[in-house]
Design a protein around this motif. Sequence first.
Motif, PDB file in Angstrom:
ATOM      1  N   UNK A  28      27.791  46.473  48.778  1.00  0.00           N
ATOM      2  CA  UNK A  28      27.543  45.038  48.740  1.00  0.00           C
ATOM      3  C   UNK A  28      28.333  44.360  47.627  1.00  0.00           C
ATOM      4  N   UNK A  29      28.858  45.180  46.689  1.00  0.00           N
ATOM      5  CA  UNK A  29      29.646  44.642  45.577  1.00  0.00           C
ATOM      6  C   UNK A  29      31.125  44.864  45.877  1.00  0.00           C
ATOM      7  N   UNK A  30      31.641  44.205  46.932  1.00  0.00           N
ATOM      8  CA  UNK A  30      32.932  44.567  47.507  1.00  0.00           C
ATOM      9  C   UNK A  30      34.108  43.777  46.949  1.00  0.00           C
ATOM     10  N   UNK A  31      33.865  42.729  46.172  1.00  0.00           N
ATOM     11  CA  UNK A  31      34.927  41.934  45.556  1.00  0.00           C
ATOM     12  C   UNK A  31      35.953  41.459  46.600  1.00  0.00           C
ATOM     13  N   UNK A  32      35.466  40.798  47.644  1.00  0.00           N
ATOM     14  CA  UNK A  32      36.362  40.352  48.701  1.00  0.00           C
ATOM     15  C   UNK A  32      37.359  39.311  48.202  1.00  0.00           C
ATOM     16  N   UNK A  33      36.965  38.491  47.242  1.00  0.00           N
ATOM     17  CA  UNK A  33      37.899  37.512  46.686  1.00  0.00           C
ATOM     18  C   UNK A  33      39.049  38.224  45.993  1.00  0.00           C
ATOM     19  N   UNK A  34      38.765  39.316  45.338  1.00  0.00           N
ATOM     20  CA  UNK A  34      39.800  40.106  44.663  1.00  0.00           C
ATOM     21  C   UNK A  34      40.808  40.649  45.676  1.00  0.00           C
ATOM     22  N   UNK A  35      40.305  41.174  46.792  1.00  0.00           N
ATOM     23  CA  UNK A  35      41.195  41.724  47.804  1.00  0.00           C
ATOM     24  C   UNK A  35      42.040  40.614  48.441  1.00  0.00           C
ATOM     25  N   UNK A  36      41.435  39.456  48.670  1.00  0.00           N
ATOM     26  CA  UNK A  36      42.187  38.331  49.232  1.00  0.00           C
ATOM     27  C   UNK A  36      43.307  37.914  48.294  1.00  0.00           C
ATOM     28  N   UNK A  37      43.014  37.881  46.994  1.00  0.00           N
ATOM     29  CA  UNK A  37      44.042  37.541  46.006  1.00  0.00           C
ATOM     30  C   UNK A  37      45.149  38.588  46.012  1.00  0.00           C
ATOM     31  N   UNK A  38      44.773  39.862  46.121  1.00  0.00           N
ATOM     32  CA  UNK A  38      45.759  40.935  46.164  1.00  0.00           C
ATOM     33  C   UNK A  38      46.741  40.737  47.319  1.00  0.00           C
ATOM     34  N   UNK A  39      46.215  40.493  48.509  1.00  0.00           N
ATOM     35  CA  UNK A  39      47.059  40.371  49.699  1.00  0.00           C
ATOM     36  C   UNK A  39      47.958  39.148  49.606  1.00  0.00           C
ATOM     37  N   UNK A  40      47.396  38.029  49.185  1.00  0.00           N
ATOM     38  CA  UNK A  40      48.183  36.801  49.091  1.00  0.00           C
ATOM     39  C   UNK A  40      49.280  36.937  48.042  1.00  0.00           C
ATOM     40  N   UNK A  41      48.913  37.395  46.844  1.00  0.00           N
ATOM     41  CA  UNK A  41      49.883  37.482  45.750  1.00  0.00           C
ATOM     42  C   UNK A  41      50.944  38.538  46.026  1.00  0.00           C
ATOM     43  N   UNK A  42      50.546  39.683  46.590  1.00  0.00           N
ATOM     44  CA  UNK A  42      51.522  40.738  46.881  1.00  0.00           C
ATOM     45  C   UNK A  42      52.503  40.294  47.960  1.00  0.00           C
ATOM     46  N   UNK A  43      52.020  39.585  48.967  1.00  0.00           N
ATOM     47  CA  UNK A  43      52.902  39.100  50.033  1.00  0.00           C
ATOM     48  C   UNK A  43      53.922  38.110  49.489  1.00  0.00           C
ATOM     49  N   UNK A 208      34.296  44.651  35.242  1.00  0.00           N
ATOM     50  CA  UNK A 208      35.300  43.865  35.964  1.00  0.00           C
ATOM     51  C   UNK A 208      34.689  42.643  36.638  1.00  0.00           C
ATOM     52  N   UNK A 209      35.515  41.618  36.775  1.00  0.00           N
ATOM     53  CA  UNK A 209      35.113  40.408  37.487  1.00  0.00           C
ATOM     54  C   UNK A 209      36.370  39.726  38.017  1.00  0.00           C
ATOM     55  N   UNK A 210      36.209  38.868  38.991  1.00  0.00           N
ATOM     56  CA  UNK A 210      37.356  38.183  39.586  1.00  0.00           C
ATOM     57  C   UNK A 210      38.086  37.348  38.550  1.00  0.00           C
ATOM     58  N   UNK A 211      37.346  36.541  37.780  1.00  0.00           N
ATOM     59  CA  UNK A 211      37.995  35.675  36.805  1.00  0.00           C
ATOM     60  C   UNK A 211      38.550  36.471  35.635  1.00  0.00           C
ATOM     61  N   UNK A 212      37.941  37.613  35.355  1.00  0.00           N
ATOM     62  CA  UNK A 212      38.522  38.494  34.352  1.00  0.00           C
ATOM     63  C   UNK A 212      39.874  39.003  34.797  1.00  0.00           C
ATOM     64  N   UNK A 213      40.005  39.319  36.090  1.00  0.00           N
ATOM     65  CA  UNK A 213      41.293  39.748  36.638  1.00  0.00           C
ATOM     66  C   UNK A 213      42.335  38.640  36.511  1.00  0.00           C
ATOM     67  N   UNK A 214      41.927  37.417  36.794  1.00  0.00           N
ATOM     68  CA  UNK A 214      42.858  36.287  36.689  1.00  0.00           C
ATOM     69  C   UNK A 214      43.381  36.161  35.261  1.00  0.00           C
ATOM     70  N   UNK A 215      42.515  36.309  34.278  1.00  0.00           N
ATOM     71  CA  UNK A 215      42.927  36.214  32.879  1.00  0.00           C
ATOM     72  C   UNK A 215      43.890  37.340  32.522  1.00  0.00           C
ATOM     73  N   UNK A 216      43.647  38.550  33.043  1.00  0.00           N
ATOM     74  CA  UNK A 216      44.544  39.676  32.772  1.00  0.00           C
ATOM     75  C   UNK A 216      45.924  39.398  33.361  1.00  0.00           C
ATOM     76  N   UNK A 217      45.971  38.848  34.572  1.00  0.00           N
ATOM     77  CA  UNK A 217      47.257  38.523  35.196  1.00  0.00           C
ATOM     78  C   UNK A 217      48.020  37.510  34.346  1.00  0.00           C
ATOM     79  N   UNK A 218      47.328  36.483  33.862  1.00  0.00           N
ATOM     80  CA  UNK A 218      47.979  35.467  33.036  1.00  0.00           C
ATOM     81  C   UNK A 218      48.492  36.057  31.724  1.00  0.00           C
ATOM     82  N   UNK A 219      47.748  36.989  31.128  1.00  0.00           N
ATOM     83  CA  UNK A 219      48.155  37.606  29.868  1.00  0.00           C
ATOM     84  C   UNK A 219      49.262  38.648  30.066  1.00  0.00           C
ATOM     85  N   UNK A 220      49.424  39.115  31.311  1.00  0.00           N
ATOM     86  CA  UNK A 220      50.467  40.108  31.593  1.00  0.00           C
ATOM     87  C   UNK A 220      51.851  39.502  31.448  1.00  0.00           C
TER      88      UNK A 220
END
Length: 231
Positions: A28-43, A208-220
Amino acid sequence: MEFRITDATGGVEEDGFVISEPRRPNPRNSFTAKRALDILAASLGLIFVAPLLLIVALMVRLQDGQAAIFSHTRYGQYGRTFKCYKLRSMVPDAAERLQALLDSNPEARREWELTQKLTHDPRITPLGRFIRATSIDELPQLINVLKGDMSLVGPRPISLSERGKYGENFADYCSVRPGITGLWQISGRSKISYPERVRIDTSYAQTRSFWGDVMIILKTIPAVLKSDGAW
């Protein structure tokens, strides 16, 4: 011109580790928003960097006539293994050169056992040093993200020989997809000891969290531009 994906380890594998089995996360803790971001950004990313990938792949191929892209077996989510893609930054006989160095140089062996890195690595080509410092060598992993092997953010995928270094924390590592970037990349990369890397990866998996991932991407982005901790 053909750019084949081949299997090249460039490392020394070890067997015999006894590790607890990975824990599967709550479905139930599937992080679907994270996967959607992965597919969009990778494409979008693959479309944007395609010309750069082709140019660098051609330069790598022209060095020695060998394949420009290689794959290395790594551990992914749930402990499954997958082929992780990279632009080749090493000489074709990288595994043999590493073994010869470790057999003849005790100091290099100690450094390798501690960090799985070498400050003066005889396997890396001059072009390879540049594409590693700029992380260009990792751009083919956008394909891994689209395939679902990896995520944009997560622990860096570990090789079979690194499994034992995680001990009981291997289960935490396997609870998420490994990432192209993560806390380790923005915290100093190769400047960090391996035990500290394990602690960082475990902390990410547990908080981990979705917005935490966003912050890591920005800091990368500034971390890559500064080549912070890149060898």
